[in-house]
Design an enzyme around this catalytic site. Structure first.
Site, PDB file in Angstrom:
ATOM      1  N   HIS B 136      69.058  -3.456  56.199  1.00  0.00           N
ATOM      2  CA  HIS B 136      68.759  -2.345  56.863  1.00  0.00           C
ATOM      3  C   HIS B 136      70.402  -1.718  57.722  1.00  0.00           C
ATOM      4  O   HIS B 136      70.800  -2.565  58.448  1.00  0.00           O
ATOM      5  CB  HIS B 136      67.688  -1.703  58.010  1.00  0.00           C
ATOM      6  CG  HIS B 136      67.452  -1.101  58.119  1.00  0.00           C
ATOM      7  ND1 HIS B 136      67.171   0.437  57.033  1.00  0.00           N
ATOM      8  CD2 HIS B 136      66.996  -0.707  59.998  1.00  0.00           C
ATOM      9  CE1 HIS B 136      67.263   1.809  58.233  1.00  0.00           C
ATOM     10  NE2 HIS B 136      67.106   0.786  59.972  1.00  0.00           N
ATOM     11  N   LYS B 157      73.051   5.113  63.372  1.00  0.00           N
ATOM     12  CA  LYS B 157      74.419   4.917  62.237  1.00  0.00           C
ATOM     13  C   LYS B 157      74.789   5.995  61.458  1.00  0.00           C
ATOM     14  O   LYS B 157      75.923   5.361  61.262  1.00  0.00           O
ATOM     15  CB  LYS B 157      73.174   4.004  60.861  1.00  0.00           C
ATOM     16  CG  LYS B 157      72.681   2.789  61.651  1.00  0.00           C
ATOM     17  CD  LYS B 157      72.120   1.663  60.934  1.00  0.00           C
ATOM     18  CE  LYS B 157      71.037   2.497  60.964  1.00  0.00           C
ATOM     19  NZ  LYS B 157      69.530   2.263  61.781  1.00  0.00           N
ATOM     20  N   ASP B 175      71.412   3.307  54.870  1.00  0.00           N
ATOM     21  CA  ASP B 175      69.829   2.883  55.415  1.00  0.00           C
ATOM     22  C   ASP B 175      69.470   1.147  53.845  1.00  0.00           C
ATOM     23  O   ASP B 175      68.891   0.895  55.731  1.00  0.00           O
ATOM     24  CB  ASP B 175      68.937   3.895  55.043  1.00  0.00           C
ATOM     25  CG  ASP B 175      68.435   4.864  55.881  1.00  0.00           C
ATOM     26  OD1 ASP B 175      68.547   4.425  57.895  1.00  0.00           O
ATOM     27  OD2 ASP B 175      67.009   5.249  55.515  1.00  0.00           O
ATOM     28  N   ARG B 240      84.098  -9.767  76.477  1.00  0.00           N
ATOM     29  CA  ARG B 240      85.071  -8.927  76.868  1.00  0.00           C
ATOM     30  C   ARG B 240      86.656  -9.801  75.671  1.00  0.00           C
ATOM     31  O   ARG B 240      87.711  -8.703  76.277  1.00  0.00           O
ATOM     32  CB  ARG B 240      85.468  -9.216  78.437  1.00  0.00           C
ATOM     33  CG  ARG B 240      84.302  -8.920  79.023  1.00  0.00           C
ATOM     34  CD  ARG B 240      83.767  -7.718  79.540  1.00  0.00           C
ATOM     35  NE  ARG B 240      85.068  -6.312  80.200  1.00  0.00           N
ATOM     36  CZ  ARG B 240      84.803  -6.542  80.651  1.00  0.00           C
ATOM     37  NH1 ARG B 240      83.251  -6.489  80.912  1.00  0.00           N
ATOM     38  NH2 ARG B 240      85.346  -5.560  82.043  1.00  0.00           N
TER      39      ARG B 240
END
Lengths: 86, 303
Positions: B136, B157, B175, B240
């Site tokens: 997906h 998305k 999708d 980070r």
């Protein structure tokens, strides 16, 4: 996890419109729900995914759900697919 | 799941000479050239593979007396062979056809030369028998890097993909992405039915190739990087430094994964472009930005 088999009986199978009904039913639930045809399994909350499966009349699909409302989800979707009449 | 002989014949345009057992399926992507077996050697014989008869095997059978040939082929057909493919359009010997019909072994024929046939078969099997899965997400080609954008339904998305399209990147599938593992590499494609389509909440389904042109879509792309979108959480420590790379397993292959938190004011498409550029940079250099900074700190300390 709950799963149930269902045979698609309506004439057009899961064409765009009936597929939309299935997707919006799926979206009512919090569980992650999939639909499986043959070896392929997709997220039932995704319209293009569902359409991409190409489910036709007479195809057997498996509905699987996992989450807090898995029982109700499978129940509702199976019922919806069984009663599609388009 | 194996491959039926009918499909094999159809896809590779092979002529069916003898129709064998209906449920014959191929599930090993190897071939065998049974020259040594025709000469009588059976200590090792990979009979479950597709048997290829080229000019060598055919000519050898041709040199044998009809009686000897019959004996040799009889022995050959005692094994449970799935299929024989004859190359170069050679006419199979009548004994071979007779045994094949009796034992219900498929005999196919092709006009191409043997080496080409072998090549074609192996490439074909690698693709057809590859491990597959459906994921997906949205697969896009960004600066030549195949990026699979994942995340819960409704996280954005498709909207991110739309922005990437607008910036000239290429859509492979929205999708649902079909992924195959071939020779250690993951290839993503779209299911045929929904190829070139995208669903945008509020707009419905849009035809991307019609709206943005044919060059905005592609059929297939390797999956190099996974970008997972999620809601920003204040309590979560996001990467980070960019040195501890996380991976996700797709069909047994570890793929680098980046988790991108969504928050108003963060332009995800731009970040994905940067991630793609950074991925390519990472392939070309062994020095990470963090190492460069550490080195500079050392330099100053030594002064």
């Amino acid at each position: 996890m709950v799963e149930r088999k269902v045979v698609v009986k309506n004439k057009t199978g899961l064409h765009a419109r009936p597929a939309t009904l299935v997707v919006s039913e799926g979206n009512k639930f919090k569980s992650s729900i999939t639909i499986k045809k043959g070896e392929k399994e997709v997220n039932i909350k995704s319209l293009l995914g569902l359409l991409g499966l190409g489910v036709a009349m007479g195809d057997e699909v498996i509905i699987k759900a996992e989450g807090e409302d898995e029982n109700q989800a499978v129940e509702a979707i199976v019922k919806l697919i069984e009663n599609l009449n388009e | 799941m194996g491959l039926t002989m009918e499909k094999l014949a159809r896809d590779l345009k092979l002529d069916i000479v003898v129709e064998g057992k209906a449920n014959t399926e191929i599930d090993v992507n190897d071939i065998s050239r049974p020259g040594l077996q025709f000469a009588g050697y059976y200590d090792y014989f990979a009979y479950s593979r597709i048997q290829i008869l080229g000019k060598v095997e055919w000519s050898y059978l041709e040199t044998l007396d009809a009686d000897v040939r019959k004996e040799r082929l009889k022995k050959f057909f005692e094994f449970d062979i799935p299929c024989i493919i004859i190359a170069r359009g050679l006419d199979p010997h009548p004994e071979l056809l007779k045994f094949a019909r009796e034992k219900k072994v498929w005999v196919l024929k092709c006009n191409c030369i043997t080496t080409r046939l072998v090549n074609k078969l192996i490439n074909y099997f690698d693709r057809e028998l590859a491990k597959k899965t459906t994921m997906h997400g949205v697969l896009m080609d960004v600066y030549g890097v195949g990026i699979l954008i994942t995340g819960e339904s409704g996280i954005g998305k498709s909207e991110t993909a739309l922005e990437l399209l607008k910036r000239g990147h290429i859509l492979i599938s929205d999708d649902a992405v079909d992924i195959k593992r071939i020779d250690g590499i993951l290839y993503g494609t779209s299911p045929y039915i929904t190829a070139g389509m995208m669903e945008v909440r509020g707009l419905g389904i849009i035809d991307v190739s019609a709206l943005y042109g044919l060059s905005s879509v592609a059929e297939e792309k390797t999956v190099n990087l996974v970008v997972q979108l999620e809601q920003w959480r204040d309590d979560k420590d996001y990467d980070r430094l960019g040195v501890d790379s996380e991976t996700i397993d797709i069909l047994g292959i570890p793929v680098k994964r980046i988790v991108l938190p969504i928050r108003p004011g963060r332009n995800i498409a731009v970040i994905i472009e940067a991630a793609a550029a950074n991925y390519r940079y990472g392939l070309r250099t062994k020095v990470s930005p963090v190492e460069t900074i550490d080195k500079r700190i050392d330099e100053i300390l030594k002064r």
